[in-house]
Motif scaffolding. Structure first.
Motif, PDB file in Angstrom:
ATOM      1  N   ALA A  69      -6.637 -13.546   0.735  1.00 54.71           N
ATOM      2  CA  ALA A  69      -6.073 -12.275   1.227  1.00 54.71           C
ATOM      3  C   ALA A  69      -6.682 -11.051   0.538  1.00 54.71           C
ATOM      4  CB  ALA A  69      -4.561 -12.291   1.031  1.00 54.71           C
ATOM      5  N   ALA A  70      -7.100 -11.186  -0.721  1.00 51.50           N
ATOM      6  CA  ALA A  70      -7.672 -10.020  -1.418  1.00 51.50           C
ATOM      7  C   ALA A  70      -9.049  -9.676  -0.837  1.00 51.50           C
ATOM      8  CB  ALA A  70      -7.787 -10.302  -2.917  1.00 51.50           C
ATOM      9  N   VAL A 200      -8.340   3.088 -10.913  1.00 57.36           N
ATOM     10  CA  VAL A 200      -7.279   2.078 -10.782  1.00 57.36           C
ATOM     11  C   VAL A 200      -7.786   0.727 -11.262  1.00 57.36           C
ATOM     12  CG1 VAL A 200      -5.737   0.910  -9.138  1.00 57.36           C
ATOM     13  CG2 VAL A 200      -6.384   3.302  -8.762  1.00 57.36           C
ATOM     14  N   GLU A 201      -6.960   0.031 -12.036  1.00 57.45           N
ATOM     15  CA  GLU A 201      -7.272  -1.357 -12.416  1.00 57.45           C
ATOM     16  C   GLU A 201      -6.265  -2.280 -11.756  1.00 57.45           C
ATOM     17  OE1 GLU A 201      -6.579  -3.445 -16.585  1.00 57.45           O
ATOM     18  OE2 GLU A 201      -8.728  -3.266 -16.227  1.00 57.45           O
ATOM     19  N   LEU A 202      -6.768  -3.293 -11.016  1.00 53.18           N
ATOM     20  CA  LEU A 202      -5.916  -4.328 -10.409  1.00 53.18           C
ATOM     21  C   LEU A 202      -6.381  -5.647 -11.006  1.00 53.18           C
ATOM     22  CD1 LEU A 202      -6.144  -3.228  -6.633  1.00 53.18           C
ATOM     23  CD2 LEU A 202      -4.452  -2.490  -8.330  1.00 53.18           C
ATOM     24  N   ASN A 203      -5.547  -6.284 -11.823  1.00 53.38           N
ATOM     25  CA  ASN A 203      -5.993  -7.456 -12.573  1.00 53.38           C
ATOM     26  C   ASN A 203      -4.804  -8.365 -12.879  1.00 53.38           C
ATOM     27  OD1 ASN A 203      -8.637  -8.315 -13.491  1.00 53.38           O
ATOM     28  ND2 ASN A 203      -7.799  -8.308 -15.562  1.00 53.38           N
ATOM     29  N   ARG A 216      -2.665   1.362 -13.259  1.00 54.82           N
ATOM     30  CA  ARG A 216      -2.918  -0.061 -13.545  1.00 54.82           C
ATOM     31  C   ARG A 216      -1.818  -0.887 -12.895  1.00 54.82           C
ATOM     32  NH1 ARG A 216      -3.864   2.781 -18.503  1.00 54.82           N
ATOM     33  NH2 ARG A 216      -1.773   2.483 -19.294  1.00 54.82           N
ATOM     34  N   ARG A 217      -2.229  -1.934 -12.184  1.00 52.05           N
ATOM     35  CA  ARG A 217      -1.259  -2.859 -11.584  1.00 52.05           C
ATOM     36  C   ARG A 217      -1.679  -4.272 -11.928  1.00 52.05           C
ATOM     37  NH1 ARG A 217       1.641  -0.744  -7.226  1.00 52.05           N
ATOM     38  NH2 ARG A 217       1.425   1.518  -7.147  1.00 52.05           N
ATOM     39  N   TYR A 218      -0.717  -5.096 -12.354  1.00 45.27           N
ATOM     40  CA  TYR A 218      -1.072  -6.451 -12.797  1.00 45.27           C
ATOM     41  C   TYR A 218      -0.368  -7.505 -11.949  1.00 45.27           C
ATOM     42  CZ  TYR A 218      -3.290  -3.843 -16.422  1.00 45.27           C
ATOM     43  OH  TYR A 218      -4.098  -2.942 -17.061  1.00 45.27           O
ATOM     44  N   ALA A 223      -2.001 -11.001  -4.118  1.00 42.68           N
ATOM     45  CA  ALA A 223      -0.774 -10.224  -3.844  1.00 42.68           C
ATOM     46  C   ALA A 223      -1.034  -8.727  -4.030  1.00 42.68           C
ATOM     47  CB  ALA A 223       0.351 -10.692  -4.775  1.00 42.68           C
ATOM     48  N   ILE A 224      -1.592  -8.347  -5.173  1.00 47.98           N
ATOM     49  CA  ILE A 224      -1.644  -6.908  -5.488  1.00 47.98           C
ATOM     50  C   ILE A 224      -2.759  -6.171  -4.745  1.00 47.98           C
ATOM     51  CG2 ILE A 224      -0.500  -7.181  -7.721  1.00 47.98           C
ATOM     52  CD1 ILE A 224      -3.189  -6.875  -9.113  1.00 47.98           C
TER      53      ILE A 224
END
Ligand code: APR
Length: 237
Positions: A69-70, A200-203, A216-218, A223-224
């Motif tokens: 999905a990502a 933005v960091e997505l990790n 930042r989103r973890y 999902a994210i």
């Protein structure tokens, strides 16, 4: 937010849920192999058959992997945005972004599905095993074929295009990378110096450079990343 020029950097973490290993997580590739042996020109010169087998195993593994999905969300973002306004720069050598539909894509560390002849420099698609006896389809030379992968100590690809895009962007998103390998790990600082872009960091976990990102989103990329893309599209990038 109405962003106009986006640069998205991805690392091994975006392909982890497709079953492809990362490098530095628990039981990551570099916990099972000495990178000097399989990801340096010196290692290849020392034992080319061992290095070919390392990449042959990764190429075979790629045939079993599917984009998730990502990857699909990033392709959706590119398709919905004005042509050329979203550039995807990946450190990954897998072809999952292409298979998900991304087109405006730079593989700065090369591609597992391509090989290069050290005699004539020809780069060609190649999804099967490679060996020390492989023959170049262009010049007929034997024993000069190598994976089209950037090894440690070699120059990443298309850096001029990447820095031009970083200089022009108003949104820089880093996804699934530990931020430990330069030059990619320095992209966020390069963007911040111009103070004109949101970062933005997505990790899954905070990267080495996490404190440099404005947002930042973890969580798991599957999902994210779709959540983030849906929000961008709803706000009209
Ligand atoms: N979703 C999101 N992030 C994830 C997930 C997941 N499911 N699983 C792991 N991650 C994150 C980890 O938290 C880690 O920060 O992905 C990152 C993987 O880090 P590395 O293994 O260091 O991979 P990467 O950053 O891509 O390595 C950069 O190093 O060895 C070289 O050339 C190789 O391109 C590679 C470069």
């Amino acid at each position: 937010m109405g962003f106009r020029r986006l640069v998205i950097l991805t690392g091994a973490g975006i392909s982890a849920e497709s079953g492809l290993g990362t490098f530095r997580d628990k039981d990551g590739l570099w916990t099972r192999y000495n990178l000097e042996d399989v990801a340096t020109p010196q290692g290849f010169a020392r034992d080319p058959a061992f290095v070919h087998e390392f990449y042959n195993a990764r190429r075979r593994g790629l045939r079993e992997a599917q984009p998730h999905a990502a990857h699909q969300a990033l392709a959706r973002l590119e398709a919905a945005a004005p042509t050329g306004s979203v550039l995807l720069v990946t450190q990954n050598v897998d072809d999952l972004h292409e298979r998900a539909g991304s087109r405006n894509l730079i593989h700065m560390h090369g591609e597992l599905t391509k090989v290069r002849c050290d005699a004539c420099e020809t780069v060609a698609e190649h999804r099967d095993d490679l060996s020390t006896g492989s023959v170049c389809g262009h010049c007929g030379g034997a024993g000069f074929m190598r994976p089209h992968i950037v090894w440690f100590g070699e120059m990443p690809m298309m850096m001029d295009e990447i820095y031009a895009a970083l200089d022009a962007c108003d949104l820089f998103v880093s996804i699934g990378t530990s931020g430990t390998v330069y030059p990619a790990a320095g992209f966020v600082e390069h963007v911040r110096r111009r103070r004109r872009a949101h970062t933005v960091e997505l990790n899954l976990d905070p990267s080495e450079g996490h404190s440099l990102f404005a947002e930042r989103r973890y969580g798991a990329a599957s999902a994210i990343v779709p959540e983030f893309v849906d929000r961008l599209l709803a706000e009209g990038i």
